[in-house]
Scaffold this active site. Sequence first.
Site, mmCIF file in Angstrom:
data_model
loop_
_atom_site.group_PDB
_atom_site.id
_atom_site.type_symbol
_atom_site.label_atom_id
_atom_site.label_comp_id
_atom_site.label_asym_id
_atom_site.label_seq_id
_atom_site.Cartn_x
_atom_site.Cartn_y
_atom_site.Cartn_z
ATOM 1 N N ASN A 169 1.026 -1.281 0.161
ATOM 2 C CA ASN A 169 0.177 0.053 0.301
ATOM 3 C C ASN A 169 0.810 1.220 -0.187
ATOM 4 O OD1 ASN A 169 0.706 -0.514 2.614
ATOM 5 N ND2 ASN A 169 -0.993 0.769 3.428
ATOM 6 N N GLU A 187 4.335 -3.704 11.996
ATOM 7 C CA GLU A 187 3.446 -2.889 12.173
ATOM 8 C C GLU A 187 2.183 -3.570 11.363
ATOM 9 O OE1 GLU A 187 2.987 -0.107 13.606
ATOM 10 O OE2 GLU A 187 5.042 -0.119 14.511
ATOM 11 N N CYS A 202 -2.863 2.067 6.564
ATOM 12 C CA CYS A 202 -2.976 1.509 7.721
ATOM 13 C C CYS A 202 -3.525 2.700 8.801
ATOM 14 C CB CYS A 202 -1.699 1.175 8.199
ATOM 15 S SG CYS A 202 -0.418 2.371 8.159
ATOM 16 N N GLU A 211 8.577 2.541 14.161
ATOM 17 C CA GLU A 211 9.466 2.756 12.870
ATOM 18 C C GLU A 211 9.637 4.177 13.033
ATOM 19 O OE1 GLU A 211 9.438 0.468 10.057
ATOM 20 O OE2 GLU A 211 7.441 -0.430 10.147
HETATM 21 P P1 NAD Z 1 0.124 -8.921 3.948
HETATM 22 O O1 NAD Z 1 0.292 -9.104 5.412
HETATM 23 O O2 NAD Z 1 -0.867 -9.818 3.167
HETATM 24 O O3 NAD Z 1 1.554 -9.233 3.320
HETATM 25 C C1 NAD Z 1 2.759 -8.247 3.828
HETATM 26 C C2 NAD Z 1 3.937 -8.803 3.387
HETATM 27 O O4 NAD Z 1 4.238 -10.254 3.971
HETATM 28 C C3 NAD Z 1 4.022 -9.054 1.726
HETATM 29 O O5 NAD Z 1 5.284 -8.751 1.333
HETATM 30 C C4 NAD Z 1 3.924 -10.583 1.939
HETATM 31 O O6 NAD Z 1 4.336 -11.348 0.687
HETATM 32 C C5 NAD Z 1 4.459 -11.182 3.084
HETATM 33 N N1 NAD Z 1 3.743 -12.377 3.648
HETATM 34 C C6 NAD Z 1 2.898 -12.754 3.537
HETATM 35 N N2 NAD Z 1 2.776 -14.043 4.135
HETATM 36 C C7 NAD Z 1 3.824 -14.315 4.850
HETATM 37 C C8 NAD Z 1 4.455 -15.183 5.432
HETATM 38 N N3 NAD Z 1 3.771 -16.368 5.761
HETATM 39 N N4 NAD Z 1 5.850 -15.018 5.936
HETATM 40 C C9 NAD Z 1 6.473 -14.186 5.590
HETATM 41 N N5 NAD Z 1 6.023 -13.029 4.830
HETATM 42 C C10 NAD Z 1 4.532 -13.210 4.381
HETATM 43 O O7 NAD Z 1 -0.418 -7.539 3.992
HETATM 44 P P2 NAD Z 1 -0.680 -6.552 2.819
HETATM 45 O O8 NAD Z 1 -1.866 -6.812 2.153
HETATM 46 O O9 NAD Z 1 0.580 -6.652 1.845
HETATM 47 O O10 NAD Z 1 -0.809 -5.006 3.219
HETATM 48 C C11 NAD Z 1 -1.815 -4.406 3.911
HETATM 49 C C12 NAD Z 1 -1.684 -4.712 5.560
HETATM 50 O O11 NAD Z 1 -0.772 -4.078 5.857
HETATM 51 C C13 NAD Z 1 -3.089 -4.040 6.268
HETATM 52 O O12 NAD Z 1 -3.245 -4.903 7.176
HETATM 53 C C14 NAD Z 1 -2.496 -2.826 6.713
HETATM 54 O O13 NAD Z 1 -3.016 -2.373 7.796
HETATM 55 C C15 NAD Z 1 -1.007 -3.201 6.946
HETATM 56 N N6 NAD Z 1 -0.130 -1.853 6.972
HETATM 57 C C16 NAD Z 1 0.464 -1.587 8.049
HETATM 58 C C17 NAD Z 1 0.973 -0.291 8.368
HETATM 59 C C18 NAD Z 1 1.558 0.161 9.762
HETATM 60 O O14 NAD Z 1 2.621 0.832 9.617
HETATM 61 N N7 NAD Z 1 0.954 -0.206 10.923
HETATM 62 C C19 NAD Z 1 1.417 0.243 6.989
HETATM 63 C C20 NAD Z 1 1.043 -0.130 5.845
HETATM 64 C C21 NAD Z 1 0.457 -1.377 5.748
#
Ligand code: NAD
Length: 499
Positions: free
Chosen positions: A159, A257, A291, A470
């Site tokens: 995102n 995060e 997020c 962060e």
């Molecule tokens: P996601 O958890 O599906 O994926 C995030 C990353 O993790 C990707 O690179 C993915 O390939 C990897 N991943 C997935 N499964 C994994 C596993 N089993 N082991 C290791 N890595 C793995 O999330 P998304 O759909 O890419 O992003 C959206 C989410 O991110 C939302 O929940 C959003 O709130 C959160 N987000 C949080 C912040 C924050 O700072 N709090 C900032 C941006 C996004």
Amino acid sequence: MSETAIAAEAVCANYINGAWVASHSGRTLERRNPADLRDLIGYAPLSTRGEVQEAIRSAARAFPAWRSEPAPRRGRILAHAARRLEEQKEDVARLISREEGKTLVEARGELGRAINILEYTAGEARRLKGETLPSELPSNFVYTFRQPLGVVGLITPWNFPVAVPIWKLAPALVCGNTVVWKPSELTPFCSRRVTEILVEAGLPAGVLNMVNGLGEEAGDELVEHPAVVALSFTGSDAVGAAINAKAARQLKKVQLEMGGKNPVVVLEDADLELAAENTVTGAFGSAGERCTATSRVIVVEQVADRFVDLVARRAAKLRTGNPVDSGSQVAPLVGREQFEKVIGYLEIGKHEATLVCGGEPGSGADGVQGFFVQPTVFDHVPAASRLAQEEIFGPVLAIIRVRDFDEAMAAANAVRYGLTASIFTTDANRVFQAAERLECGMVHVNSPTVGGEAHVPFGGIKGTGFGERECGSTAIEFYSELKVVYVDYTGRKREGSLY
Ligand code: NAD
């Protein structure tokens, strides 16, 4: 996923040991412009565990030289990267819009943040400081200093495909760590550009390695590999919790995060126009795929009808459309999976609450097929409903009505997440009371739930955040280890007991 033959140049390469190398997995993920599904951008390779292992070996080999490089020289590379990103800003903004889907204005905002972080962190290279402390003994003193951790693994979401990677990469590198980065499989072309910019800025071979792939394969290899000593993850809470459980078995340092369910609290004395304007910005900007997006409003009943009306009027005027067109205010969602998830929540909402506006898929320019969703507002949302509790990550706003300030605080805190919250009020006492009582990492006063500054710690509590925050000074704390040194300059054997 496609197994058919694809032109090699259409597939993003990995960057390992100072060279761009094609993945040999033979598996790819297709990426299309979410605002126009006719526009094929290219493919992300789904790299193997072996390719991640090669990247980890490369990072381990590069570590001794990189940690010995004076920190200000490491910082200078980040300063160069800031300038390169500034020069390429418009081009990269268009790439973000095309691949991730946010509007050009939002993409430029993301890049502004990324440039600020590079500049700030470049300066931090000259401030990687420790302390000197007086000793309890004569002619003795104590000092502390910070050292890098080693090979760190970074796992990032789609995102903010430039800013989130930069806010991990910059402090990790400036502290003297070497990195293996597994970006989101949905934004490989943005990840390629980030890597190119850092490499062109002067990073030596092996210091930054970028491997595309699926989370459960390439990402998991970073989590499981014993040579990776620390992990910084941004993404969903389910994945973050699973990573943390695995990493704990090897006592890895972890920073997570994750999701949010951020509330705006509107009290009876609020400037309602201001509150409505900021709520709409926070809820529908970036199509709610932040997020920090506003996903709940907790409004005092006394002003609720007027407030809902102000929000609904503004939401109804927002136009979905191609994110590169200046008239588009609400971008498409990133892809089909996210689109179907959000459409599912619209149906759930229609059963749980009162639909005020939106509630349907949106349309692109001239009816072009894309993943658009109308800005949607639900009123009279029960605090325990799915709409009020679950992260939707789309342009959907849930309005919860309460009697007074105390009920508002209780409702705001009645979720598992704790990233950010806003309060709209003109009562200074309530501002400070809310800042104390809201269970979240960041509180905004009379401003939207979104946004943050480069030098300020960023992150949440409860189900949102784990480990150090962060950005800002806390990022340096995460990416370095503190060492304590006792110095005795008496030149004599110490008298008495040592405890
Ligand atoms: P996601 O958890 O599906 O994926 C995030 C990353 O993790 C990707 O690179 C993915 O390939 C990897 N991943 C997935 N499964 C994994 C596993 N089993 N082991 C290791 N890595 C793995 O999330 P998304 O759909 O890419 O992003 C959206 C989410 O991110 C939302 O929940 C959003 O709130 C959160 N987000 C949080 C912040 C924050 O700072 N709090 C900032 C941006 C996004």
